[in-house]
Write a protein that holds these residues in place. Structure first.
Motif, PDB file in Angstrom:
ATOM      1  N   PHE A 410       0.856  -1.187   0.000  1.00 49.48           N
ATOM      2  CA  PHE A 410       0.000   0.000   0.000  1.00 49.48           C
ATOM      3  C   PHE A 410       0.892   1.236   0.000  1.00 49.48           C
ATOM      4  N   GLU A 411       0.733   2.015  -1.059  1.00 54.49           N
ATOM      5  CA  GLU A 411       1.559   3.212  -1.229  1.00 54.49           C
ATOM      6  C   GLU A 411       3.043   2.884  -1.055  1.00 54.49           C
ATOM      7  N   GLY A 412       3.455   1.733  -1.645  1.00 54.60           N
ATOM      8  CA  GLY A 412       4.863   1.354  -1.681  1.00 54.60           C
ATOM      9  C   GLY A 412       5.356   0.568  -0.488  1.00 54.60           C
ATOM     10  N   VAL A 428      -7.922   4.761   5.858  1.00 58.21           N
ATOM     11  CA  VAL A 428      -7.163   5.865   5.256  1.00 58.21           C
ATOM     12  C   VAL A 428      -7.812   7.198   5.618  1.00 58.21           C
ATOM     13  N   ASN A 435      -9.536  11.707  -3.709  1.00 58.30           N
ATOM     14  CA  ASN A 435      -8.378  11.062  -3.102  1.00 58.30           C
ATOM     15  C   ASN A 435      -8.107   9.753  -3.825  1.00 58.30           C
ATOM     16  N   THR A 436      -6.829   9.432  -4.057  1.00 55.06           N
ATOM     17  CA  THR A 436      -6.475   8.151  -4.688  1.00 55.06           C
ATOM     18  C   THR A 436      -5.493   7.401  -3.800  1.00 55.06           C
ATOM     19  N   TYR A 437      -5.596   6.074  -3.839  1.00 54.44           N
ATOM     20  CA  TYR A 437      -4.771   5.208  -3.002  1.00 54.44           C
ATOM     21  C   TYR A 437      -4.362   4.001  -3.850  1.00 54.44           C
ATOM     22  N   ASP A 438      -3.073   3.711  -3.904  1.00 51.40           N
ATOM     23  CA  ASP A 438      -2.555   2.631  -4.749  1.00 51.40           C
ATOM     24  C   ASP A 438      -2.183   1.401  -3.932  1.00 51.40           C
ATOM     25  N   THR A 445      -1.112  -3.154 -10.145  1.00 49.75           N
ATOM     26  CA  THR A 445      -1.478  -2.014  -9.308  1.00 49.75           C
ATOM     27  C   THR A 445      -2.964  -1.723  -9.445  1.00 49.75           C
ATOM     28  N   THR A 447      -6.110   0.977  -8.019  1.00 49.70           N
ATOM     29  CA  THR A 447      -6.275   2.310  -7.439  1.00 49.70           C
ATOM     30  C   THR A 447      -7.675   2.497  -6.890  1.00 49.70           C
TER      31      THR A 447
END
Length: 937
Positions: A410-412, A428, A435-438, A445, A447
């Protein structure tokens, strides 16, 4: 399936047997002759049998020198045990080791019993047992081993194959066995079967232990046994009896044996009963299941019933119950318990095993609890923009599924998953705007897009809203004291009018707002008076909106009825349970529940509620206007108390009148009971004659203004539940029930009780979502799964169980579930749910089980059930609580709503989707019903 009977063989056998029996048969006491034979109990559709051993005086007879009185007493004890344990058959070892435990003309008599009862008198253990069992409706099957020939020291009767043809036997030490390939042995086995069936009240013959002896490795053994079984089938079919096969799992599994089982199931037997022990372990992936499969393959091929013979010696209640659970998963019913002496004093085993024998449907439902392992976002869905429902939310719990064997980032950064099934969730922060979340797994991936409206942002509409239906959304009464309310939701800045019966009325917005913002438009109008004494249907209201250069129309869902002077509007409750609130119109100020068909006068209204003559308010959507009634007045012509028709039965106040009056009950007076019926006249003040175990006195009081009150003073026994029912539109019955009782039948404590199990939600109402969202098990699925388990175990315990829905595609409204409960005259109501949370809350902090109840009789039930649920699940105790839930408000029986766990909680969701956990909880809930009812008494 059985093959057709060979007439030639039947004729030969009949002749041979007649010659055999034509010799001097010993005289017996008082009609002890084998003919005529008393009627045998019919063969059961599903066998629930007890094996009784006779060899070496193991069980019956239990000593060599028992007299008639002792033998009869022991037979009564065995039959009584079978009956009180709800068993319907006895497998009696009638010729242990080839030595007859009955008066046989063909086999040597057992040296373990003195058949003499004095000069010219003989005792016959089989006859005594079979006749006593038949008198109690219990079927008896004679178990014989066609290859056991006794011992070398036996005195063999004339005609016995071992005596007439010594070469037909093989000796293994002292033991003698018949050669399977000898034709005389084959013939004798058929004659023994016919001797038994014609001389004793038997349901059939069971060939037992034939493959569990030294002779089973004889060359061609299974070929000869198959031929014998085929001919035995002809004999039993000719006598209208059954043929069973009792097999040992100890025998070596060979290709010949498998072929024998196939042939036997195809043409010979009515059932097979493999003897299996708990050493194989009772689990779905255990050696027991593997051993069972050996017998199931041919049996299923030819639809031959299989009843496993479970050895009680050394087995625990849990092990035997587990093995029967495996049987249930394979679709097997019933079973055979081996043997009597191991079971008669072992209540814990019997109480665990007997219910399992009576479960006739699969415990595990078809509903799947499987969680997908595909990498995806489930809330919000990958790539789809989600607008949070409340702009005050500043957080959101994102969920998904994944391959449990690979990490999710999550986010790297690697995400710590709180379950082993691949589901994940993360709370979150959500800022205003988009808002975006990867999330990433294995190079893929995904999103999540979440939109939070800005503080000054409003949702715009351009049409009249049907989400909040325009009034009236059900039929509306207007007239003297009842103004017409026009109301709809439309965009601010528009022009709204309502047209009724050709007249148009302009509506004004209830508040000011930016153009396009949804606002309520409303107008209250006193319509012109109608014709005195008449009712006129003015039709529906048409709402017209002019906005942004366009015109649109919406029609109301209900009609408007104009009541002329002197005509009183009357409501009639149209749902199974109508809710009446006091003047505050809040759920916390509940006044009463009314039943379908209840009528009353409408004395006022709000936009969505009618006011009743007794001051309560009921939703307009829960009633219809009864235009056929000129008034709701209920004139009672007779009142009586109906006593119980049988011990422990229901009692009732019965009123014969002219309408189904509305009512309010006060039932929280420690066994006292008060009911007020409104718009009711005709009953004089006084004491209603009654012979009641619930009430010492029942007093009627009429205030002269339309309120009739019955006050019932507590008697020797408190009533348990009550229900107001209408036998017809003019007969009101106030019924009182007694406490449900535990049955004395061993292993079936709930016998005769009616229990409604309610799997919450259903169909389009999916309930709470777990981490897998709509791609995996949802609350409706979990509720259905555990409800099926509960229902099956309750049925095993003897209860009549009624599910409010049978599948995930079924659905009942909440009030319909109450009506369902009352129609099935329930003794208990159990609603099963799993909890939910708003998506802005961290579900890891919300866990545990809780139980809701509403009335006094349900509070103790909630306590008992929660205790069992917690013991089985190990979850946190969230307590019991009084809850204003429709399904809990039935007064006929105790009713609870169980919240078993939280669907959004990762740890609990994994448990909810685990078959073994659901089984433990389901079984615990069924046992809670037993313990609760036992505690009442």
């Amino acid at each position: 399936m059985k093959r057709l009977f060979h007439k030639t063989l039947a004729i030969l056998l009949s002749g041979a047997l007649l010659l055999s029996f034509s010799g001097c048969r010993e005289t017996q006491e008082d009609g002890e002759s084998a003919l005529p034979v008393s009627a045998a109990a019919a063969a059961p559709d599903v066998l629930r049998a007890l094996i009784v051993h006779s060899g070496a005086n193991a069980e019956y007879p239990s000593a060599q020198k028992q007299d008639r009185e002792e033998l009869e007493a022991l037979a009564d004890e065995i039959v009584g045990f079978a009956k009180e344990s709800s068993l319907n058959a006895i497998f009696y070892e009638s010729a242990p080791g080839g030595q007859a435990m009955y008066l046989s003309e063909l086999l040597p008599r057992s040296g373990h019993f003195n058949f003499s009862a004095g000069f010219l008198r003989k005792l016959d253990p089989l006859k005594i047992l079979a006749e006593r069992a038949a008198a109690e409706g219990i079927a008896v099957y004679a178990v014989v081993n066609p290859y056991a020939a006794g011992t070398s020291s036996d005195k063999l009767p004339k005609g016995n194959a071992a005596r007439e043809f010594p070469e037909s036997t093989i000796a293994f030490g002292e033991k003698l066995y018949y050669r399977p390939d000898n034709p005389e042995v084959h013939k004798q086995a058929l004659l023994v079967a016919q001797e038994l069936l014609q001389s004793y009240p038997l349901a059939g013959i069971v060939v037992g232990d034939a493959d569990d002896s030294e002779v089973n490795d004889y060359d061609g053994f299974y070929t000869y046994l198959a031929a014998l079984m085929s001919d035995l089938s002809d004999v039993t079919e000719a006598e209208g009896k059954q043929l069973g096969l009792l097999l040992s799992d100890k025998a070596e599994r060979t290709q010949n044996r498998e072929k024998f089982l196939d042939n036997t199931c195809r043409v010979s037997v009515d059932f097979i009963a493999p003897t299996l022990s708990d050493s194989a372990g009772g689990a779905l992936a255990s050696p027991y299941a593997t051993a069972l499969e050996t017998f199931l393959t041919p049996a299923k091929k030819y639809q031959t019933p299989v009843y496993t013979a479970l050895q009680a010696e050394g087995a625990t209640a849990e092990a035997l119950s587990d093995m029967l659970f495996v049987n249930n998963c394979e679709g097997l019913q019933g079973g055979v318990l081996d043997g009597y002496s191991m079971l008669k004093g072992n209540d814990s085993v019997m109480e665990a095993v007997i219910p399992m024998l009576y479960i006739d449907k699969k415990i595990l439902p078809d509903t799947s609890l499987e969680i997908p392992t595909e990498f995806r976002l489930t809330r919000p869905l990958d790539g789809e923009r989600l607008t949070i429902p409340d702009r005050s939310w500043d957080s959101y719990y994102i969920t998904g599924t994944s391959d449990p064997g690979k990490p999710v980032y999550f986010e790297g950064e690697e995400l710590e998953r709180q379950s082993s099934n691949g589901t994940f969730g993360v709370l979150v922060d959500v800022d205003e705007g988009l808002n975006t979340y990867d999330f990433e797994q294995d190079g893929v991936t995904l999103t999540a897009k979440i939109y939070r409206p800005y503080a000054n942002e409003t949702t715009k509409i351009s049409k009249i809203s049907t989400y909040t239906p325009p009034l009236p959304d059900s039929n509306q009464a207007v007239g003297e004291g009842l103004a017409m309310v026009f109301r709809c939701t439309a965009p601010a800045g528009g022009s709204v009018s309502a047209t009724l019966d050709g007249e148009s009325y302009e509506l004004k917005p209830a508040s000011s707002a930016e153009d396009g913002t949804p606002v309520v438009y409303r107008k209250e109008v006193k319509l012109p008076a109608g014709t005195a004494g008449e009712i006129e249907n003015l039709g529906r209201v048409t709402y017209t909106l002019e906005y942004d250069g366009e015109t649109s129309e919406v029609e109301s869902q209900g009609d408007v009825y104009l009541y002329g002077a002197g005509r009183t509007p009357v409501y009639k409750v149209s749902v199974d349970l109508g809710t009446v609130l006091d003047e505050s119109l809040t759920n916390g100020n509940f006044m009463t529940s009314l039943k379908a068909g209840s009528v009353g006068e409408i004395t006022g209204q709000t936009d969505t509620y009618y006011k009743t003559s007794f001051g309560g308010f009921i939703k307009k959507s829960e009633v219809t206007l009864d235009t056929g009634l000129e008034s709701a007045e209920n004139t009672v012509t007779s009142a009586q108390y109906r006593a119980a028709e049988q011990d422990g039965g229901d009692e009732a106040i019965v009123l014969h009148g002219s309408a189904a009056a509305s009512f309010v009950v006060d039932d929280k007076q420690d066994g006292n009971f008060t009911i007020r019926l409104f718009d009711t006249y005709g009953v004089a003040n006084g004491v209603l004659p009654a012979e009641s175990r619930f009430f010492d006195s029942i007093t009627a009081k009429n205030d002269g203004a339309g309120t009739l009150t019955f006050t019932c003073k507590k008697g020797a026994e408190s009533y348990f539940g009550y229900n107001v029912e209408y036998e017809d539109e003019n007969t009101t019955v106030i019924r009182f029930t007694g406490k449900p009782q535990i049955s004395s039948v061993k292993g079936r404590p709930l016998l005769g009780l009616n229990i409604v199990v309610d799997p919450g939600h259903g169909a389009l109402d999916v309930g709470a979502l777990g981490l897998a969202g709509v791609t995996g098990p949802m609350e409706k699925n979990a509720n259905m799964y555990v409800a099926h388990i509960v229902a099956r175990y309750l049925e095993g315990l003897g209860a009549n169980v009624f599910l409010t829905r049978e599948s995930d595609e079924d659905f009942l409204e909440l009030t319909e579930r109450v009506g369902f409960t009352e129609r099935h005259d329930a003794d208990l109501f159990i609603s099963l749910h799993h909890n939910s949370l708003n998506e802005n809350i961290d579900p890891g902090k919300a866990k545990g089980s809780m139980v809701f109840h509403y009335n006094d009789i349900s509070e103790k039930m909630a306590d008992v059930f929660l205790e069992h649920i917690l013991d089985a699940s190990g979850r946190d105790d969230r307590g019991t609580e009084e809850g204003y839930y429709v399904v809990c408000r039935t007064t006929l029986a105790p009713a609870i709503l169980c919240e078993l766990g939280f669907m959004p909680n990762p740890e609990e969701y994994e448990q909810i989707c685990n078959e073994a956990n659901m089984l433990k909880i389901g079984k615990a809930i069924s046992q809670a019903a037993v313990d609760y009812i036992a505690a009442l008494n």
